[in-house]
Design a protein around this motif. Sequence first.
Motif, mmCIF file in Angstrom:
data_model
loop_
_atom_site.group_PDB
_atom_site.id
_atom_site.type_symbol
_atom_site.label_atom_id
_atom_site.label_comp_id
_atom_site.label_asym_id
_atom_site.label_seq_id
_atom_site.Cartn_x
_atom_site.Cartn_y
_atom_site.Cartn_z
ATOM 1 N N ARG A 96 0.852 -1.178 0.000
ATOM 2 C CA ARG A 96 0.000 0.000 0.000
ATOM 3 C C ARG A 96 0.893 1.236 0.000
ATOM 4 N NH1 ARG A 96 -4.887 -2.344 1.594
ATOM 5 N NH2 ARG A 96 -5.955 -0.339 1.666
ATOM 6 N N TYR A 97 0.538 2.212 -0.826
ATOM 7 C CA TYR A 97 1.329 3.432 -0.946
ATOM 8 C C TYR A 97 0.412 4.637 -0.849
ATOM 9 C CZ TYR A 97 4.573 0.034 -2.930
ATOM 10 O OH TYR A 97 5.375 -1.071 -3.121
ATOM 11 N N ASP A 98 0.770 5.589 0.029
ATOM 12 C CA ASP A 98 0.025 6.835 0.033
ATOM 13 C C ASP A 98 0.578 7.738 -1.066
ATOM 14 O OD1 ASP A 98 2.332 8.126 1.061
ATOM 15 O OD2 ASP A 98 1.631 7.930 3.131
ATOM 16 N N TYR A 99 -0.073 8.891 -1.262
ATOM 17 C CA TYR A 99 0.331 9.767 -2.369
ATOM 18 C C TYR A 99 1.759 10.262 -2.219
ATOM 19 C CZ TYR A 99 -3.990 9.994 -5.032
ATOM 20 O OH TYR A 99 -5.051 9.675 -5.855
ATOM 21 N N ALA A 100 2.165 10.588 -1.002
ATOM 22 C CA ALA A 100 3.529 11.082 -0.797
ATOM 23 C C ALA A 100 4.551 9.998 -1.161
ATOM 24 C CB ALA A 100 3.712 11.528 0.655
ATOM 25 N N ALA A 101 4.307 8.763 -0.740
ATOM 26 C CA ALA A 101 5.244 7.676 -1.022
ATOM 27 C C ALA A 101 5.293 7.356 -2.514
ATOM 28 C CB ALA A 101 4.848 6.432 -0.225
ATOM 29 N N LEU A 102 4.122 7.368 -3.165
ATOM 30 C CA LEU A 102 4.096 7.066 -4.593
ATOM 31 C C LEU A 102 4.810 8.149 -5.391
ATOM 32 C CD1 LEU A 102 3.001 5.036 -6.679
ATOM 33 C CD2 LEU A 102 0.931 6.429 -6.831
ATOM 34 N N ASP A 103 4.632 9.402 -4.990
ATOM 35 C CA ASP A 103 5.295 10.511 -5.661
ATOM 36 C C ASP A 103 6.813 10.428 -5.496
ATOM 37 O OD1 ASP A 103 5.142 13.110 -7.044
ATOM 38 O OD2 ASP A 103 5.872 13.929 -5.148
ATOM 39 N N TRP A 154 8.534 7.697 -4.910
ATOM 40 C CA TRP A 154 8.977 6.523 -5.674
ATOM 41 C C TRP A 154 9.132 6.887 -7.157
ATOM 42 C CZ3 TRP A 154 5.811 1.303 -5.901
ATOM 43 C CH2 TRP A 154 6.641 0.278 -6.372
ATOM 44 N N ALA A 155 8.186 7.633 -7.699
ATOM 45 C CA ALA A 155 8.280 8.057 -9.097
ATOM 46 C C ALA A 155 9.531 8.909 -9.320
ATOM 47 C CB ALA A 155 7.028 8.825 -9.492
ATOM 48 N N ASP A 156 9.837 9.797 -8.382
ATOM 49 C CA ASP A 156 11.048 10.624 -8.509
ATOM 50 C C ASP A 156 12.311 9.768 -8.479
ATOM 51 O OD1 ASP A 156 9.932 13.110 -8.878
ATOM 52 O OD2 ASP A 156 9.968 13.655 -6.753
ATOM 53 N N GLU A 157 12.322 8.751 -7.625
ATOM 54 C CA GLU A 157 13.494 7.876 -7.532
ATOM 55 C C GLU A 157 13.706 7.115 -8.841
ATOM 56 O OE1 GLU A 157 12.522 5.469 -4.197
ATOM 57 O OE2 GLU A 157 13.183 6.950 -2.705
ATOM 58 N N ILE A 158 12.629 6.618 -9.417
ATOM 59 C CA ILE A 158 12.764 5.900 -10.686
ATOM 60 C C ILE A 158 13.173 6.860 -11.793
ATOM 61 C CG2 ILE A 158 11.536 4.540 -12.426
ATOM 62 C CD1 ILE A 158 9.806 3.408 -10.181
ATOM 63 N N ALA A 159 12.643 8.097 -11.766
ATOM 64 C CA ALA A 159 13.025 9.095 -12.769
ATOM 65 C C ALA A 159 14.526 9.343 -12.734
ATOM 66 C CB ALA A 159 12.261 10.399 -12.523
ATOM 67 N N ALA A 160 15.072 9.493 -11.533
ATOM 68 C CA ALA A 160 16.521 9.675 -11.411
ATOM 69 C C ALA A 160 17.264 8.446 -11.929
ATOM 70 C CB ALA A 160 16.884 9.946 -9.950
ATOM 71 N N GLY A 161 16.684 7.267 -11.689
ATOM 72 C CA GLY A 161 17.309 6.041 -12.180
ATOM 73 C C GLY A 161 17.318 5.930 -13.692
ATOM 74 N N LEU A 162 16.242 6.360 -14.333
ATOM 75 C CA LEU A 162 16.205 6.335 -15.798
ATOM 76 C C LEU A 162 17.282 7.249 -16.376
ATOM 77 C CD1 LEU A 162 12.337 6.418 -16.479
ATOM 78 C CD2 LEU A 162 13.857 4.430 -16.466
ATOM 79 N N ILE A 163 17.436 8.419 -15.759
ATOM 80 C CA ILE A 163 18.488 9.337 -16.208
ATOM 81 C C ILE A 163 19.856 8.719 -15.966
ATOM 82 C CG2 ILE A 163 19.558 11.580 -15.775
ATOM 83 C CD1 ILE A 163 16.710 12.600 -15.105
ATOM 84 N N GLY A 164 20.022 8.097 -14.789
ATOM 85 C CA GLY A 164 21.291 7.446 -14.487
ATOM 86 C C GLY A 164 21.617 6.302 -15.427
ATOM 87 N N LEU A 165 20.602 5.675 -15.951
ATOM 88 C CA LEU A 165 20.804 4.586 -16.903
ATOM 89 C C LEU A 165 21.296 5.103 -18.249
ATOM 90 C CD1 LEU A 165 20.316 1.477 -16.723
ATOM 91 C CD2 LEU A 165 18.098 1.874 -17.791
ATOM 92 N N GLY A 166 21.138 6.408 -18.462
ATOM 93 C CA GLY A 166 21.570 7.008 -19.722
ATOM 94 C C GLY A 166 20.442 7.322 -20.668
ATOM 95 N N LEU A 167 19.191 7.151 -20.206
ATOM 96 C CA LEU A 167 18.055 7.487 -21.058
ATOM 97 C C LEU A 167 17.814 8.991 -21.009
ATOM 98 C CD1 LEU A 167 15.611 4.592 -20.101
ATOM 99 C CD2 LEU A 167 17.010 4.784 -22.155
ATOM 100 N N ALA A 168 17.406 9.542 -22.140
ATOM 101 C CA ALA A 168 17.195 10.982 -22.257
ATOM 102 C C ALA A 168 15.795 11.261 -22.763
ATOM 103 C CB ALA A 168 18.229 11.598 -23.199
ATOM 104 N N ALA A 169 15.361 12.504 -22.638
ATOM 105 C CA ALA A 169 14.054 12.903 -23.138
ATOM 106 C C ALA A 169 13.918 12.521 -24.609
ATOM 107 C CB ALA A 169 13.860 14.405 -22.959
ATOM 108 N N GLY A 170 12.807 11.894 -24.939
ATOM 109 C CA GLY A 170 12.561 11.454 -26.308
ATOM 110 C C GLY A 170 12.917 10.007 -26.557
#
Length: 539
Positions: free
Chosen positions: A50-57, A59-75
């Motif tokens: 179970r995730y409240d809104y603060a935790a889900l938000d 988590w999304a930021d953490e994954i966003a940083a991970g995608l950038i760290g993986l080398g993925l870029a906008a587009g």
Amino acid sequence: MTEGFTPWPADRARRYRDAGHWLGRPLGTLLRERAAERPAHTALVAGERRYDYAALDTWADEIAAGLIGLGLAAGDRLLVQLDNRAEFVPLCFAAFRTGVVPVLIPPSHRIAELDALAGLSGAAGYVIPGAGGFDYREQAGELRRRQPGVRHVVVAGEPYGNGEGTVDLTDLPHPAGAAGRPEPAPDGIAVLLLSGGTTGTPKLIPRTHDDYHYNARASADVTGLGPEDVYLAALPVTHNFTLACPGVFGTLSAGGTVVLAPSPSPEDCLALIGRERVTVTATVPSVVPLWLEEAATGRYDLASLRLLQVGGAVLAPRQAAAVRPGLGCTLQQVFGMAEGLLNFTRLDDPEERVLTTQGRPLSPDDEVHVVDEDGGPVPPGEAGELLTRGPYTINGYYREPERNLSSFTPEGFFRSGDVVRRDADGCLTVVGRVKDQINRGGEKIAAAELEAHVAAHDGVRQVAVIGVSDEALGERVCVCVVPDGTPPTLRALKRFLRERGASTLLAPDRLEILDDLPLTAIGKVDKKALAARYAPVLD
């Protein structure tokens, strides 16, 4: 990422902004705004997690940083083939915040479809489910051999014991400064959805932040969703219906709670309705009688359920009439397409309209024409092809210039391929399809795609695939074969399709062996004659 994308004409875009349909905010802000308003309210339930809104938000930021760290870029495009698991939701919002574009793929698709989709989209990565059920690692390895541009394979969920060639979602690198990246443009592509088609070549549907935000928000309004509602995602979350009609995104836009069901089975879903006090859910016509039968056992507490949406295929009036007495809730019929246009019966519609039509368009700026074979308008009540354009209907498929010439009119109307009747009140009733497509339980199956696979079998000289009417599923898939020597059995044909890497959705329900295929006067296979030959006999 403007290459391959057809934007809205400037005058129409301005009209939609002025009307307040397009807010000029990327989809990633949808979750951010609700998290600021009600951080401690439950946003997502998946099994025991179970995730409240603060935790889900967060988590999304953490994954966003991970995608950038993986080398993925906008587009960059990212194939996402996940089932109804918690990681899907924050992954989508992470992509929206970074400008990475998820390409949403049903869990049932296999290497033949993946290869085509990766090539068409130019995907840079592939997200697969973690351990449990089908092992996607071998498929991922084969995809990377065929498509070297797919640089990364990310595992979402329970890690595999051997992580060679993959990286777990929880182990993505988090570079400093990732949070300072600019937000994507609201009129840019947010997500690529899949469309059912009439050929083996897949089509990608580019939905922008502006239009898809409106799609979800307006659908939530017409469904009456509010912050205390609980939405059960009973169908796969990669489907447009479950994702944004109003689905997951519409519920979160309203500040409600999303519950992910592991399957649409009556046992799973009815139990979750009682446990989580679900108020709204959606399914397809083939599932309705199963839910009704299970509900009749009296083992489930369904008192919280106020609304059942049914879409994806035509719901028989007899089954529609059974929803309220059987489940104790209101029925809302939904007819739409991932390309855009949505139609809903309204909560205050007369019962006859709810039972016998698929509703009327969602937006006041939806433009709908019903035309004959020559493109001329047909009178109310007569059947014709549905053409449409509006604030959330695409103007072209992604990287499909030739196909767009036939799929869209010069004025920008999408040729849906659906045959409908429109009454004097503007409500639509779906009659059938112009294109050679089978609708089995809400899943669109291209006859030509299956024919191409079956034709490769050594025991097949000619093949035609037709839909045969079925009360439970709408249509079943019937393969008609003229053999070359010893014909395959149905079981052997299904095994052959699996070995070719075809989608499990293409598995036929019936096999008929013929001496020859009937032909029309101009020498084409007469599928109407075949359909009439194998139509069920009604009492």
